[in-house]
Design a protein around this motif. Structure first.
Motif, PDB file in Angstrom:
ATOM      1  N   GLY A 164       3.966 -18.614 -24.148  1.00  0.00           N
ATOM      2  CA  GLY A 164       3.557 -17.850 -25.316  1.00  0.00           C
ATOM      3  C   GLY A 164       3.976 -16.397 -25.234  1.00  0.00           C
ATOM      4  N   MET A 165       3.785 -15.810 -24.066  1.00  0.00           N
ATOM      5  CA  MET A 165       4.157 -14.410 -23.894  1.00  0.00           C
ATOM      6  C   MET A 165       5.662 -14.216 -24.038  1.00  0.00           C
ATOM      7  N   ARG A 166       6.438 -15.130 -23.461  1.00  0.00           N
ATOM      8  CA  ARG A 166       7.896 -15.027 -23.586  1.00  0.00           C
ATOM      9  C   ARG A 166       8.317 -15.115 -25.054  1.00  0.00           C
ATOM     10  N   ALA A 167       7.743 -16.070 -25.776  1.00  0.00           N
ATOM     11  CA  ALA A 167       8.084 -16.237 -27.186  1.00  0.00           C
ATOM     12  C   ALA A 167       7.694 -15.006 -27.994  1.00  0.00           C
ATOM     13  N   PHE A 168       6.557 -14.423 -27.687  1.00  0.00           N
ATOM     14  CA  PHE A 168       6.097 -13.237 -28.424  1.00  0.00           C
ATOM     15  C   PHE A 168       7.014 -12.044 -28.156  1.00  0.00           C
ATOM     16  N   GLU A 216      -2.833  -3.221 -21.750  1.00  0.00           N
ATOM     17  CA  GLU A 216      -4.203  -2.896 -21.339  1.00  0.00           C
ATOM     18  C   GLU A 216      -4.692  -3.976 -20.371  1.00  0.00           C
ATOM     19  N   THR A 217      -3.790  -4.422 -19.534  1.00  0.00           N
ATOM     20  CA  THR A 217      -4.080  -5.493 -18.584  1.00  0.00           C
ATOM     21  C   THR A 217      -4.974  -4.991 -17.455  1.00  0.00           C
ATOM     22  N   PRO A 218      -5.659  -5.902 -16.757  1.00  0.00           N
ATOM     23  CA  PRO A 218      -6.585  -5.483 -15.693  1.00  0.00           C
ATOM     24  C   PRO A 218      -5.858  -5.073 -14.412  1.00  0.00           C
ATOM     25  N   THR A 219      -6.599  -4.430 -13.540  1.00  0.00           N
ATOM     26  CA  THR A 219      -6.135  -4.180 -12.170  1.00  0.00           C
ATOM     27  C   THR A 219      -6.979  -5.059 -11.254  1.00  0.00           C
ATOM     28  N   GLU A 220      -6.402  -6.168 -10.829  1.00  0.00           N
ATOM     29  CA  GLU A 220      -7.126  -7.129  -9.994  1.00  0.00           C
ATOM     30  C   GLU A 220      -6.119  -8.070  -9.341  1.00  0.00           C
ATOM     31  N   ASN A 221      -6.561  -8.727  -8.301  1.00  0.00           N
ATOM     32  CA  ASN A 221      -5.718  -9.684  -7.576  1.00  0.00           C
ATOM     33  C   ASN A 221      -4.425  -9.053  -7.081  1.00  0.00           C
ATOM     34  N   GLY A 222      -4.506  -7.788  -6.731  1.00  0.00           N
ATOM     35  CA  GLY A 222      -3.339  -7.091  -6.198  1.00  0.00           C
ATOM     36  C   GLY A 222      -2.298  -6.736  -7.240  1.00  0.00           C
ATOM     37  N   LYS A 223      -2.624  -6.896  -8.516  1.00  0.00           N
ATOM     38  CA  LYS A 223      -1.678  -6.624  -9.598  1.00  0.00           C
ATOM     39  C   LYS A 223      -2.245  -5.567 -10.527  1.00  0.00           C
ATOM     40  N   SER A 224      -1.383  -4.617 -10.902  1.00  0.00           N
ATOM     41  CA  SER A 224      -1.809  -3.552 -11.790  1.00  0.00           C
ATOM     42  C   SER A 224      -0.786  -3.399 -12.916  1.00  0.00           C
ATOM     43  N   PHE A 225      -0.779  -2.238 -13.574  1.00  0.00           N
ATOM     44  CA  PHE A 225       0.147  -2.036 -14.684  1.00  0.00           C
ATOM     45  C   PHE A 225       1.601  -2.207 -14.268  1.00  0.00           C
ATOM     46  N   GLU A 226       1.945  -1.704 -13.093  1.00  0.00           N
ATOM     47  CA  GLU A 226       3.343  -1.767 -12.653  1.00  0.00           C
ATOM     48  C   GLU A 226       3.834  -3.212 -12.599  1.00  0.00           C
ATOM     49  N   TRP A 227       3.031  -4.110 -12.044  1.00  0.00           N
ATOM     50  CA  TRP A 227       3.407  -5.525 -11.963  1.00  0.00           C
ATOM     51  C   TRP A 227       3.563  -6.117 -13.360  1.00  0.00           C
ATOM     52  N   ASN A 228       2.626  -5.801 -14.243  1.00  0.00           N
ATOM     53  CA  ASN A 228       2.647  -6.367 -15.587  1.00  0.00           C
ATOM     54  C   ASN A 228       3.819  -5.853 -16.414  1.00  0.00           C
ATOM     55  N   ILE A 229       4.141  -4.582 -16.288  1.00  0.00           N
ATOM     56  CA  ILE A 229       5.281  -4.025 -17.014  1.00  0.00           C
ATOM     57  C   ILE A 229       6.582  -4.674 -16.538  1.00  0.00           C
ATOM     58  N   GLU A 230       6.713  -4.857 -15.253  1.00  0.00           N
ATOM     59  CA  GLU A 230       7.898  -5.517 -14.722  1.00  0.00           C
ATOM     60  C   GLU A 230       7.964  -6.968 -15.202  1.00  0.00           C
ATOM     61  N   VAL A 255       6.834  -8.118 -18.032  1.00  0.00           N
ATOM     62  CA  VAL A 255       7.278  -8.076 -19.425  1.00  0.00           C
ATOM     63  C   VAL A 255       8.792  -7.966 -19.506  1.00  0.00           C
ATOM     64  N   ARG A 256       9.357  -7.119 -18.675  1.00  0.00           N
ATOM     65  CA  ARG A 256      10.821  -6.949 -18.670  1.00  0.00           C
ATOM     66  C   ARG A 256      11.525  -8.241 -18.225  1.00  0.00           C
ATOM     67  N   GLU A 257      10.945  -8.922 -17.281  1.00  0.00           N
ATOM     68  CA  GLU A 257      11.521 -10.204 -16.828  1.00  0.00           C
ATOM     69  C   GLU A 257      11.480 -11.237 -17.956  1.00  0.00           C
ATOM     70  N   LEU A 258      10.370 -11.292 -18.670  1.00  0.00           N
ATOM     71  CA  LEU A 258      10.237 -12.272 -19.752  1.00  0.00           C
ATOM     72  C   LEU A 258      11.163 -11.926 -20.921  1.00  0.00           C
ATOM     73  N   ASN A 264      14.047 -10.667 -20.596  1.00  0.00           N
ATOM     74  CA  ASN A 264      15.395 -11.034 -20.124  1.00  0.00           C
ATOM     75  C   ASN A 264      15.543 -12.531 -19.862  1.00  0.00           C
ATOM     76  N   GLY A 265      14.449 -13.281 -20.062  1.00  0.00           N
ATOM     77  CA  GLY A 265      14.521 -14.726 -19.935  1.00  0.00           C
ATOM     78  C   GLY A 265      14.248 -15.254 -18.543  1.00  0.00           C
ATOM     79  N   ALA A 266      13.828 -14.397 -17.608  1.00  0.00           N
ATOM     80  CA  ALA A 266      13.567 -14.860 -16.240  1.00  0.00           C
ATOM     81  C   ALA A 266      12.271 -15.658 -16.192  1.00  0.00           C
ATOM     82  N   ASN A 267      12.178 -16.572 -15.250  1.00  0.00           N
ATOM     83  CA  ASN A 267      10.965 -17.373 -15.065  1.00  0.00           C
ATOM     84  C   ASN A 267      10.071 -16.738 -14.012  1.00  0.00           C
TER      85      ASN A 267
END
Length: 280
Positions: A236-240, A256-270, A272-275, A277-280
């Motif tokens: 869904g996120m890739r399609a959006f 406005e994603t959470p900071t938890e499980n060792g993941k924060s904004f930096e992980w989520n922004i990256e 988004v860029r992967e999705l 570009n079509g990466a899995n």
């Protein structure tokens, strides 16, 4: 692609620029003060100048100001209406001072006034705001719990149509999903954009709050998850993110994603860029 996150202004609004760069964003969102209290923006001339200068030099933009959570445009209560109007006026004035083009606000809850009454209340408040040139108020889609309005795209369309102001919208993916718009499949994403175009007009979509959801579609529960790891999910996120309405109009994506499980904004922004570009 314009993608960023909601970042802190602790120590001065100019610090938001460095905070955005630290997480890999090139646009973003801020509060001008604590969103949990009635408080005026307190932005000095020097820090405003530094914010404008640093933004121009380092970011693609845009920035968005998110209003206080206490603002309720739909309220039938005179006291809360006046506080909401005063707060909105100060936020759009702060946006003009900072050269920020957008101020984002939820419609709020009608608390017994009824859907139509609440929407009419919202329009009346918005029409009293003296919006500076170069600033646009964005009405954000809501998860739709209780008597909150904005979960139905029709609510957004009504306010934009009836208001004398030139308004646009911000679509929150987690809110839309919670309100019953199924973004978990490419087909659902396409149908959601068709409904948004019909009820509001895609030309009014100026910002997206890009969040996955921890709860099922239609539950009206607003709790954000990491991109691709919630119930909207990777497909869904890739399609959006790759939908023509987002790509061709270069709609900024603010996380406005959470900071938890060792993941924060930096992980989520990256992610988004992967999705994109079509990466899995």
């Amino acid at each position: 692609m314009r993608v960023g996150a909601h970042v802190s202004i602790a120590g001065g609004v100019d610090n938001a620029v460095g905070n955005e760069l630290d997480v890999g964003g090139n646009c973003g969102q801020i509060f001008t003060h604590s969103p949990q209290v009635w408080q005026d923006p307190n932005i000095g001339d020097d820090e405003a100048e530094e914010f404008r200068s640093m933004t121009s030099e380092s970011l693609d933009g845009p920035w968005v100001i998110h209003t206080s959570y206490l603002v309720n445009l739909c309220t039938p209560k005179d006291g809360l209406r006046e506080k909401s109007l005063d707060s909105m006026q100060k936020e759009v004035d702060a946006a003009a001072k900072l050269d920020i083009p957008y101020v984002n606000v939820h419609l709020g809850a009608h608390t017994g006034a009824g859907v139509q009454g609440g929407l009419e209340n919202a329009v009346s408040v918005l029409d009293e705001i003296d919006i500076p040139d170069g600033v646009t108020i964005l009405i954000e889609s809501d998860a739709g719990s209780g008597t909150k309005l904005g979960g139905d795209f029709e609510h957004l369309g009504y306010v934009l149509e009836e208001s004398e102001q030139d308004l646009d919208i911000c679509l929150d993916t987690a809110h839309a999903f919670a309100a019953g718009y199924d973004l978990s499949t490419p087909e659902g994403v396409a149908e959601t954009f068709e409904q948004l175009d019909e009820e509001v007009g895609l030309e009014h979509l100026k910002c997206v709050h890009l969040n996955d959801s921890k709860h099922e579609c239609g539950t009206n529960k607003d709790e954000h998850a990491h991109i691709g790891e919630g119930l909207i999910g990777e497909d869904g996120m890739r399609a959006f993110i790759n939908h023509d309405a987002i790509v061709e109009n270069d709609v900024p994506l603010v996380l406005e994603t959470p900071t938890e499980n060792g993941k924060s904004f930096e992980w989520n922004i990256e992610r988004v860029r992967e999705l994109r570009n079509g990466a899995n």
